[in-house]
Scaffold this motif. Structure first.
Motif, PDB file in Angstrom:
ATOM      1  N   GLU A   3       8.934   6.717   4.816  1.00  0.00           N
ATOM      2  CA  GLU A   3       8.016   6.003   5.693  1.00  0.00           C
ATOM      3  C   GLU A   3       7.891   4.569   5.219  1.00  0.00           C
ATOM      4  OE1 GLU A   3       4.461   8.244   5.268  1.00  0.00           O
ATOM      5  OE2 GLU A   3       5.068   9.748   6.706  1.00  0.00           O
ATOM      6  N   SER A   4       7.827   3.645   6.129  1.00  0.00           N
ATOM      7  CA  SER A   4       7.628   2.249   5.794  1.00  0.00           C
ATOM      8  C   SER A   4       6.173   1.896   6.078  1.00  0.00           C
ATOM      9  CB  SER A   4       8.568   1.378   6.627  1.00  0.00           C
ATOM     10  OG  SER A   4       8.341   0.027   6.329  1.00  0.00           O
ATOM     11  N   ILE A   5       5.366   1.897   5.028  1.00  0.00           N
ATOM     12  CA  ILE A   5       3.932   1.652   5.174  1.00  0.00           C
ATOM     13  C   ILE A   5       3.658   0.160   5.026  1.00  0.00           C
ATOM     14  CG2 ILE A   5       1.637   2.187   4.256  1.00  0.00           C
ATOM     15  CD1 ILE A   5       3.122   4.568   5.529  1.00  0.00           C
ATOM     16  N   TYR A   6       3.016  -0.421   6.022  1.00  0.00           N
ATOM     17  CA  TYR A   6       2.701  -1.846   6.018  1.00  0.00           C
ATOM     18  C   TYR A   6       1.606  -2.169   5.011  1.00  0.00           C
ATOM     19  CZ  TYR A   6       0.717  -6.253   7.698  1.00  0.00           C
ATOM     20  OH  TYR A   6       0.222  -7.520   7.775  1.00  0.00           O
ATOM     21  N   ASP A   7       0.578  -1.294   4.920  1.00  0.00           N
ATOM     22  CA  ASP A   7      -0.551  -1.563   4.035  1.00  0.00           C
ATOM     23  C   ASP A   7      -1.333  -0.278   3.827  1.00  0.00           C
ATOM     24  OD1 ASP A   7      -2.290  -3.008   2.445  1.00  0.00           O
ATOM     25  OD2 ASP A   7      -3.007  -4.325   4.047  1.00  0.00           O
ATOM     26  N   GLU A   8      -2.259  -0.313   2.881  1.00  0.00           N
ATOM     27  CA  GLU A   8      -3.185   0.790   2.663  1.00  0.00           C
ATOM     28  C   GLU A   8      -4.583   0.254   2.922  1.00  0.00           C
ATOM     29  OE1 GLU A   8      -2.506   2.369  -1.245  1.00  0.00           O
ATOM     30  OE2 GLU A   8      -0.686   3.394  -0.593  1.00  0.00           O
ATOM     31  N   ILE A   9      -5.318   0.918   3.813  1.00  0.00           N
ATOM     32  CA  ILE A   9      -6.618   0.432   4.274  1.00  0.00           C
ATOM     33  C   ILE A   9      -7.684   1.489   4.004  1.00  0.00           C
ATOM     34  CG2 ILE A   9      -7.905  -0.495   6.252  1.00  0.00           C
ATOM     35  CD1 ILE A   9      -5.397  -2.136   5.655  1.00  0.00           C
ATOM     36  N   GLU A  10      -8.805   1.059   3.438  1.00  0.00           N
ATOM     37  CA  GLU A  10      -9.929   1.965   3.202  1.00  0.00           C
ATOM     38  C   GLU A  10     -10.512   2.418   4.540  1.00  0.00           C
ATOM     39  OE1 GLU A  10     -11.243   3.125   0.348  1.00  0.00           O
ATOM     40  OE2 GLU A  10      -9.886   2.007  -0.968  1.00  0.00           O
TER      41      GLU A  10
END
Length: 73
Positions: A3-10
């Motif tokens: 998977e290509s994850i752009y960012d991790e967000i709370e």
């Protein structure tokens, strides 16, 4: 398939719509990443943008979901 994850967000940075049961967060393309509360309850943590290929990982604990469930009652 990686998977290509752009960012991790709370999860607290997402907005919740109690009518559609969707948590949403603004995407750089102008649309919004979205994930259903039910998907989070099932352990899924990837929110996708319907307008582009970007995805974000939602950072949350199971306890975090209670605040959204309360809005449904």
């Amino acid at each position: 398939m990686s998977e290509s994850i752009y960012d991790e967000i709370e999860i607290d940075d997402f907005t919740f719509d109690p009518v559609t049961h969707l948590l949403q967060y603004p995407c750089p393309c102008g649309d919004k990443f979205a994930i259903a509360l039910e998907d989070l309850e099932d352990g899924e943590d990837i929110a996708v943008c319907p307008s582009c290929s970007l995805m974000v990982r939602v950072i949350f604990d199971e306890d975090d979901l209670e605040q959204f469930k309360e809005q449904l009652e």
